[in-house]
Design a protein around this motif. Sequence first.
Motif, PDB file in Angstrom:
ATOM      1  N   GLY A  43       3.949   3.227   3.321  1.00  0.00           N
ATOM      2  CA  GLY A  43       4.316   4.505   3.903  1.00  0.00           C
ATOM      3  C   GLY A  43       3.132   5.452   3.987  1.00  0.00           C
ATOM      4  O   GLY A  43       2.022   5.139   3.535  1.00  0.00           O
ATOM      5  N   PRO A  44       3.338   6.631   4.547  1.00  0.00           N
ATOM      6  CA  PRO A  44       2.239   7.568   4.815  1.00  0.00           C
ATOM      7  C   PRO A  44       1.537   8.102   3.578  1.00  0.00           C
ATOM      8  O   PRO A  44       0.428   8.622   3.684  1.00  0.00           O
ATOM      9  CB  PRO A  44       2.929   8.710   5.582  1.00  0.00           C
ATOM     10  CG  PRO A  44       4.386   8.601   5.222  1.00  0.00           C
ATOM     11  CD  PRO A  44       4.646   7.147   5.028  1.00  0.00           C
ATOM     12  N   ASP A  45       2.134   7.971   2.403  1.00  0.00           N
ATOM     13  CA  ASP A  45       1.497   8.482   1.179  1.00  0.00           C
ATOM     14  C   ASP A  45       0.574   7.451   0.523  1.00  0.00           C
ATOM     15  O   ASP A  45       0.132   7.656  -0.609  1.00  0.00           O
ATOM     16  CB  ASP A  45       2.562   8.907   0.162  1.00  0.00           C
ATOM     17  CG  ASP A  45       3.296  10.172   0.601  1.00  0.00           C
ATOM     18  OD1 ASP A  45       2.729  10.925   1.415  1.00  0.00           O
ATOM     19  OD2 ASP A  45       4.431  10.383   0.144  1.00  0.00           O
ATOM     20  N   TYR A  46       0.288   6.355   1.246  1.00  0.00           N
ATOM     21  CA  TYR A  46      -0.504   5.268   0.656  1.00  0.00           C
ATOM     22  C   TYR A  46      -1.848   5.761   0.104  1.00  0.00           C
ATOM     23  O   TYR A  46      -2.316   5.300  -0.936  1.00  0.00           O
ATOM     24  CB  TYR A  46      -0.752   4.166   1.695  1.00  0.00           C
ATOM     25  CG  TYR A  46      -1.797   4.522   2.723  1.00  0.00           C
ATOM     26  CD1 TYR A  46      -3.131   4.159   2.539  1.00  0.00           C
ATOM     27  CD2 TYR A  46      -1.476   5.240   3.873  1.00  0.00           C
ATOM     28  CE1 TYR A  46      -4.101   4.499   3.472  1.00  0.00           C
ATOM     29  CE2 TYR A  46      -2.424   5.585   4.806  1.00  0.00           C
ATOM     30  CZ  TYR A  46      -3.740   5.216   4.603  1.00  0.00           C
ATOM     31  OH  TYR A  46      -4.692   5.555   5.512  1.00  0.00           O
ATOM     32  N   ALA A  47      -2.478   6.715   0.819  1.00  0.00           N
ATOM     33  CA  ALA A  47      -3.816   7.167   0.426  1.00  0.00           C
ATOM     34  C   ALA A  47      -3.799   7.899  -0.910  1.00  0.00           C
ATOM     35  O   ALA A  47      -4.777   7.856  -1.665  1.00  0.00           O
ATOM     36  CB  ALA A  47      -4.410   8.063   1.513  1.00  0.00           C
ATOM     37  N   ARG A  48      -2.681   8.559  -1.213  1.00  0.00           N
ATOM     38  CA  ARG A  48      -2.579   9.296  -2.476  1.00  0.00           C
ATOM     39  C   ARG A  48      -2.730   8.352  -3.672  1.00  0.00           C
ATOM     40  O   ARG A  48      -3.273   8.727  -4.708  1.00  0.00           O
ATOM     41  CB  ARG A  48      -1.232  10.021  -2.533  1.00  0.00           C
ATOM     42  CG  ARG A  48      -1.048  10.898  -3.747  1.00  0.00           C
ATOM     43  CD  ARG A  48       0.328  11.548  -3.750  1.00  0.00           C
ATOM     44  NE  ARG A  48       0.570  12.329  -2.535  1.00  0.00           N
ATOM     45  CZ  ARG A  48       1.763  12.824  -2.216  1.00  0.00           C
ATOM     46  NH1 ARG A  48       2.804  12.606  -3.001  1.00  0.00           N
ATOM     47  NH2 ARG A  48       1.905  13.536  -1.115  1.00  0.00           N
ATOM     48  N   ASN A  49      -2.224   7.128  -3.502  1.00  0.00           N
ATOM     49  CA  ASN A  49      -2.320   6.134  -4.572  1.00  0.00           C
ATOM     50  C   ASN A  49      -3.488   5.172  -4.384  1.00  0.00           C
ATOM     51  O   ASN A  49      -3.606   4.196  -5.127  1.00  0.00           O
ATOM     52  CB  ASN A  49      -1.016   5.340  -4.655  1.00  0.00           C
ATOM     53  CG  ASN A  49       0.151   6.206  -5.094  1.00  0.00           C
ATOM     54  OD1 ASN A  49       0.074   6.871  -6.115  1.00  0.00           O
ATOM     55  ND2 ASN A  49       1.223   6.213  -4.315  1.00  0.00           N
ATOM     56  N   LEU A  50      -4.324   5.452  -3.371  1.00  0.00           N
ATOM     57  CA  LEU A  50      -5.536   4.648  -3.111  1.00  0.00           C
ATOM     58  C   LEU A  50      -5.228   3.167  -2.885  1.00  0.00           C
ATOM     59  O   LEU A  50      -6.022   2.297  -3.240  1.00  0.00           O
ATOM     60  CB  LEU A  50      -6.535   4.802  -4.274  1.00  0.00           C
ATOM     61  CG  LEU A  50      -7.018   6.219  -4.579  1.00  0.00           C
ATOM     62  CD1 LEU A  50      -7.931   6.214  -5.797  1.00  0.00           C
ATOM     63  CD2 LEU A  50      -7.749   6.819  -3.383  1.00  0.00           C
ATOM     64  N   TYR A  51      -4.052   2.882  -2.287  1.00  0.00           N
ATOM     65  CA  TYR A  51      -3.692   1.483  -2.078  1.00  0.00           C
ATOM     66  C   TYR A  51      -4.740   0.749  -1.245  1.00  0.00           C
ATOM     67  O   TYR A  51      -5.070  -0.399  -1.522  1.00  0.00           O
ATOM     68  CB  TYR A  51      -2.328   1.385  -1.397  1.00  0.00           C
ATOM     69  CG  TYR A  51      -1.166   1.634  -2.328  1.00  0.00           C
ATOM     70  CD1 TYR A  51      -0.932   0.821  -3.431  1.00  0.00           C
ATOM     71  CD2 TYR A  51      -0.290   2.693  -2.094  1.00  0.00           C
ATOM     72  CE1 TYR A  51       0.134   1.051  -4.286  1.00  0.00           C
ATOM     73  CE2 TYR A  51       0.784   2.930  -2.943  1.00  0.00           C
ATOM     74  CZ  TYR A  51       0.992   2.112  -4.030  1.00  0.00           C
ATOM     75  OH  TYR A  51       2.041   2.346  -4.879  1.00  0.00           O
ATOM     76  N   ASP A  52      -5.269   1.398  -0.204  1.00  0.00           N
ATOM     77  CA  ASP A  52      -6.245   0.730   0.657  1.00  0.00           C
ATOM     78  C   ASP A  52      -7.540   0.444  -0.093  1.00  0.00           C
ATOM     79  O   ASP A  52      -8.127  -0.639   0.046  1.00  0.00           O
ATOM     80  CB  ASP A  52      -6.517   1.565   1.912  1.00  0.00           C
ATOM     81  CG  ASP A  52      -6.967   2.988   1.594  1.00  0.00           C
ATOM     82  OD1 ASP A  52      -6.550   3.540   0.549  1.00  0.00           O
ATOM     83  OD2 ASP A  52      -7.746   3.563   2.396  1.00  0.00           O
ATOM     84  N   VAL A  53      -7.967   1.390  -0.915  1.00  0.00           N
ATOM     85  CA  VAL A  53      -9.184   1.198  -1.705  1.00  0.00           C
ATOM     86  C   VAL A  53      -8.980   0.075  -2.728  1.00  0.00           C
ATOM     87  O   VAL A  53      -9.851  -0.784  -2.914  1.00  0.00           O
ATOM     88  CB  VAL A  53      -9.576   2.510  -2.419  1.00  0.00           C
ATOM     89  CG1 VAL A  53     -10.771   2.293  -3.339  1.00  0.00           C
ATOM     90  CG2 VAL A  53      -9.869   3.604  -1.399  1.00  0.00           C
ATOM     91  N   LYS A  54      -7.842   0.074  -3.370  1.00  0.00           N
ATOM     92  CA  LYS A  54      -7.542  -0.967  -4.361  1.00  0.00           C
ATOM     93  C   LYS A  54      -7.501  -2.345  -3.711  1.00  0.00           C
ATOM     94  O   LYS A  54      -7.988  -3.334  -4.280  1.00  0.00           O
ATOM     95  CB  LYS A  54      -6.212  -0.661  -5.057  1.00  0.00           C
ATOM     96  CG  LYS A  54      -6.251   0.568  -5.951  1.00  0.00           C
ATOM     97  CD  LYS A  54      -4.876   0.900  -6.499  1.00  0.00           C
ATOM     98  CE  LYS A  54      -4.892   2.149  -7.358  1.00  0.00           C
ATOM     99  NZ  LYS A  54      -3.545   2.543  -7.818  1.00  0.00           N
ATOM    100  N   LEU A  55      -6.901  -2.433  -2.526  1.00  0.00           N
ATOM    101  CA  LEU A  55      -6.837  -3.711  -1.810  1.00  0.00           C
ATOM    102  C   LEU A  55      -8.241  -4.197  -1.448  1.00  0.00           C
ATOM    103  O   LEU A  55      -8.565  -5.380  -1.640  1.00  0.00           O
ATOM    104  CB  LEU A  55      -5.988  -3.555  -0.545  1.00  0.00           C
ATOM    105  CG  LEU A  55      -4.477  -3.494  -0.760  1.00  0.00           C
ATOM    106  CD1 LEU A  55      -3.789  -2.920   0.479  1.00  0.00           C
ATOM    107  CD2 LEU A  55      -3.907  -4.868  -1.087  1.00  0.00           C
ATOM    108  N   GLN A  56      -9.065  -3.298  -0.931  1.00  0.00           N
ATOM    109  CA  GLN A  56     -10.435  -3.659  -0.552  1.00  0.00           C
ATOM    110  C   GLN A  56     -11.216  -4.161  -1.761  1.00  0.00           C
ATOM    111  O   GLN A  56     -11.890  -5.204  -1.692  1.00  0.00           O
ATOM    112  CB  GLN A  56     -11.140  -2.446   0.065  1.00  0.00           C
ATOM    113  CG  GLN A  56     -12.623  -2.668   0.401  1.00  0.00           C
ATOM    114  CD  GLN A  56     -12.838  -3.586   1.573  1.00  0.00           C
ATOM    115  OE1 GLN A  56     -12.027  -3.616   2.487  1.00  0.00           O
ATOM    116  NE2 GLN A  56     -13.917  -4.343   1.550  1.00  0.00           N
TER     117      GLN A  56
END
Length: 280
Positions: A250-263
């Motif tokens: 969902g749109p709040d993904y950046a707040r939890n740094l999901y993309d950074v963690k995945l990378q």
Amino acid sequence: MTTLRHGDRSQAVRDLQKKLNSNGATLVIDGDFGDATERAVKAYQLKIGLVADGIVGAKTLAALAGSDCQQLLKNADLVAAAQRLDLPLASVYAVNEVESKGKGFLDNGKPVILFERHIMYRQLITPRHDGDDPAELKRQADQLAITNPAIVNPKPGGYVGGTAEYQRLSAARLIDDTAALESASWGAFQIMGFHWQRLGYASVQDFVATMSAGESQQLDAFVRFIESDLVLYKALKARKWAEFAKLYNGPDYARNLYDVKLQRAYERHADCGCGQEIAA
């Protein structure tokens, strides 16, 4: 329970090293979770069939303590998922590490769930049969929202977590079994029950029974979820982590740094070379 990983230094790491040595490793007991300890962890995880990510969480610690690992996710499951989705194993490792809750079952043996009261409300006002009157369905749901706001509510919330979520689910099932099961997320990957038809299950009851069988089955549902969403699949295939995280979380993904963690997780697993080693 503390998760141990590369770079940690503690008495807990010393205890881990002793347990690994009792299972065939030849580590220096120094409390330093370095390269040698990480290799020993992966070797142990591979030997017993667990996901060989080199991270010592509840599952690996439980296995070292002699617990049964039958219901747990297997490394072979991730290898099979990578092949099925035509992805690098490191991508599947990363998604499993970041997007799963780490554990698909509660201590009482039931699948991890989270009951969503606003989804229950939505399911109750959705016509299912010929002759259903939308206005009457809404009237009934609105009445339930007054008398049972923790179970039926236009707004999300009311979470209690853990095994107590089953109390909410049980109360909802007394109102409408199908709607209740469709209104909870199930297993390690938090797949909502209302997706059952899209994912190819015979019914939501069949979906829940499958989620209750083991973490391997929960991963299969997650793979089906990705396969059934071409945009999500393409984002994962291209390793567009921000797009994938936004679509999945969902749109709040950046707040939890999901993309950074995945990378970071992808880079760690790709760089270690374990993908080729484990798949072989």
